[in-house]
Write an enzyme that holds these catalytic residues in place. Structure first.
Site, mmCIF file in Angstrom:
data_model
loop_
_atom_site.group_PDB
_atom_site.id
_atom_site.type_symbol
_atom_site.label_atom_id
_atom_site.label_comp_id
_atom_site.label_asym_id
_atom_site.label_seq_id
_atom_site.Cartn_x
_atom_site.Cartn_y
_atom_site.Cartn_z
ATOM 1 N N ASP A 43 0.815 -1.218 0.000
ATOM 2 C CA ASP A 43 0.000 0.000 0.000
ATOM 3 C C ASP A 43 0.850 1.271 0.000
ATOM 4 O O ASP A 43 0.364 2.341 -0.362
ATOM 5 C CB ASP A 43 -0.933 -0.005 1.215
ATOM 6 C CG ASP A 43 -1.912 -1.171 1.163
ATOM 7 O OD1 ASP A 43 -2.641 -1.283 0.168
ATOM 8 O OD2 ASP A 43 -1.927 -1.971 2.115
ATOM 9 N N GLY A 99 -0.310 3.175 6.682
ATOM 10 C CA GLY A 99 0.841 2.376 7.065
ATOM 11 C C GLY A 99 2.157 3.116 7.079
ATOM 12 O O GLY A 99 3.197 2.521 7.396
#
Length: 547
Positions: free
Chosen positions: A217, A525
């Site tokens: 991601d 993240g």
């Protein structure tokens, strides 16, 4: 970059189509093509008859190619032509006593010899190939809007993501799928952090019809923010984005697969599923969330904002990256052994409350499939007061020319004005909800279903629901109960455990103010500035290739 509605192919107008052709080992086949199916009946070899019938769903077809005798004939006197069809139906692969559902490649070739004239045979093969391709574009409701054809993709691969196998996985599983779907692409291997961000920020995007990310991601986070840093951000963020799982988290890829209604898969099965959706080229809108900090330019997030246990596991598990997705399991067990409590203040604007608030009309940017993008862009500019590119941004009016959190050269922060937020040094609006508890184990705001391939954090989330799914766990929960919570999250059942320490609420905006001197906050993240942070969601701001 705009999507088009496909015009009906004249060759496919007269349906159903029927024909008899030969296949492998000189077996004869009777083919019937309708708007939704290709039916193949085995007629045998002449002496030996067979009535076996195979029905292939055109929704599982990614391409069809016609070819002449010169493409495969050993004898120059062969005047036949042919066409090859590529399907990826969902099948089960049995391994021992268990089975895994996934898309399996099915290629069918048919030889066309209706005339001694090679040109006539090739034209007939092209007629069938064109009709099959046209049928593969259809779905219920008629011809759909999709990435325009011919399709040209920019493919960005992070060779270090996950186990370091992203490029090999692309070559093994995706490359031939793009060829079968007649997609041309430019391959770019990223060389450093923020390489992709810089590339899309400066590139001439008119060269491509979509930007595809093969990574975890983190690379998509770079691309989204690179697009939002452009002067033409309103147009640039409409570039369709494709995701191929090549990292250890792969949360958005897993979410897109989940939204398609397919059974849960992981690893290479998930990659093939996402490759299939990429080849089909159907475009959906996707929410983005504006994230503002005290002294850093704001960021745009497509996945999550986390503080506490989840953020710590995400970052501390980096040392286990070599084991792939299992890194999160290992990180969770390590952090459970020394459970922390985080002090802070949390406030939010409930989704129901914001719907009755006049300013909410400015916080959601909605698009209609097939709409004229230029009129949408001008409408968005008028409604969101973007002319000054956030020089008066309510999050942080003075941070536009400060170095951003990555330590790069300063870039101007652009995007829509955050109409639901007030400056961080002011109290939240009176109609917001302020959480009384100040001790938390974790706070996570998610806007996709998955936090990782095997973690369904917000099962009710959808790509363009315009909602932040806020989940927080209060201090006092036992290690055993927290472990049960994460085990239940693997099936998306954690919100049904009735745990008194878990709170779930749908919101449009939020503010988090950590009091603990040390901690970690992550966005998609990625570690960001530790300190006060607030966010609001923008419905349908970006576009994603999904099923």
């Amino acid at each position: 970059m705009d999507s088009e509605t496909l015009e009906p192919d004249p060759a496919a107008a007269a349906l159903p189509m029927r024909g008899e052709f030969s296949g492998d080992a000189r077996v004869r086949y009777a083919l019937v093509l309708t708007e939704s199916e290709l039916t193949v009946q085995n007629l045998g070899t002449g002496r030996r008859k067979s009535g076996a019938v195979t029905v292939l769903d055109l929704q599982d077809c990614i391409g069809c190619r016609a070819y002449g005798a010169e493409d495969g004939a050993e004898d120059g006197a062969d005047t036949s032509a042919g066409f090859a069809v590529y399907f990826y139906p969902v099948k089960r692969r049995w391994a021992g006593l268990s089975s895994a559902p996934g898309r399996r490649r099915v290629e069918r070739r048919f030889r066309v010899a209706v005339s001694p004239d090679p040109r006539t045979n090739l034209e007939e093969a092209q007629r069938w190939a064109g009709a099959i391709r046209q049928g593969s574009f259809r779905r219920s409701g008629g011809v759909c809007a999709e990435v325009r054809r011919p399709r040209r993709f920019l493919v960005l691969i992070n060779p270090q993501s996950g186990k370091g196998q992203a490029q090999a996985l692309f070559n093994t599983h995706v490359q031939h799928m793009l060829q079968e779907a007649d997609i041309t692409y430019t391959l770019q291997i990223t060389e450093r952090q923020n390489h992709a961000r810089e590339l899309v920020r400066e590139a001439d995007l008119s060269q491509w019809d979509a930007v595809v990310i093969m990574s975890g991601d983190g690379l998509l986070f770079e691309v989204v923010n690179g697009l939002m840093e452009r002067e033409d951000w309103e147009k640039a963020i409409q570039m369709p984005l494709g995701v191929l799982p090549g990292g250890s988290g792969n949360a958005l890829a897993a979410s897109i697969h989940y939204y398609s209604g397919s059974q849960s898969v992981s690893g290479e099965e998930l990659l093939v599923s996402c490759g299939f959706m990429l080849c089909k080229g159907l475009v959906s809108h996707m929410d983005l969330t504006s994230v503002c900090m005290a002294s850093s330019p704001r960021l745009f997030s497509f996945l999550s904002l986390a503080w506490g246990f989840v953020a710590d596991v995400d970052i501390e598990s980096e040392k286990y990256r070599h084991v792939g997705a299992a890194r999160f399991t290992m990180g969770t067990l390590v952090r459970l052994a020394s459970l922390r409590v985080y002090k802070g203040k949390l406030a939010y604007l409930p989704a129901e409350e914001s719907q009755s608030t006049p300013s909410q009309a400015q916080s959601t940017v909605s698009f209609t499939d097939g709409s004229n993008s230029s009129s949408v862009h001008s409408h968005m500019s008028r409604n969101l007061n973007c002319q000054n590119h956030l020089l008066h941004n309510s999050c942080n009016s003075n941070n536009a020319h400060k170095p951003n959190w990555t330590g790069e050269s300063p870039v101007t922060t652009r995007g829509p004005t955050d109409s639901l937020l007030v400056p961080l040094d002011q109290p939240v609006p009176a109609h917001w909800t302020v959480v009384k508890e100040e001790d938390f184990v974790l706070v996570m705001a998610v806007y996709q279903s998955h936090l990782a391939e095997d973690l369904i954090a917000a099962p009710a989330s959808r790509l363009k629901d315009g909602i932040i799914h806020l989940i927080y766990v209060k201090a006092g929960i036992s290690r055993r109960a927290l472990l049960r919570l994460f085990l239940a999250m693997e099936k998306g059942a954690h919100l049904s455990t009735n745990c008194p320490f878990v709170v779930y609420v749908k919101v449009r905006a939020l503010r988090l103010e950590p009091f603990s001197p040390k901690g970690t906050i992550t966005v998609d993240g990625e570690v960001v500035e530790y300190g006060p942070v607030q966010a609001q969601i923008y419905g349908s701001l970006a576009r994603i290739i999904a099923g």
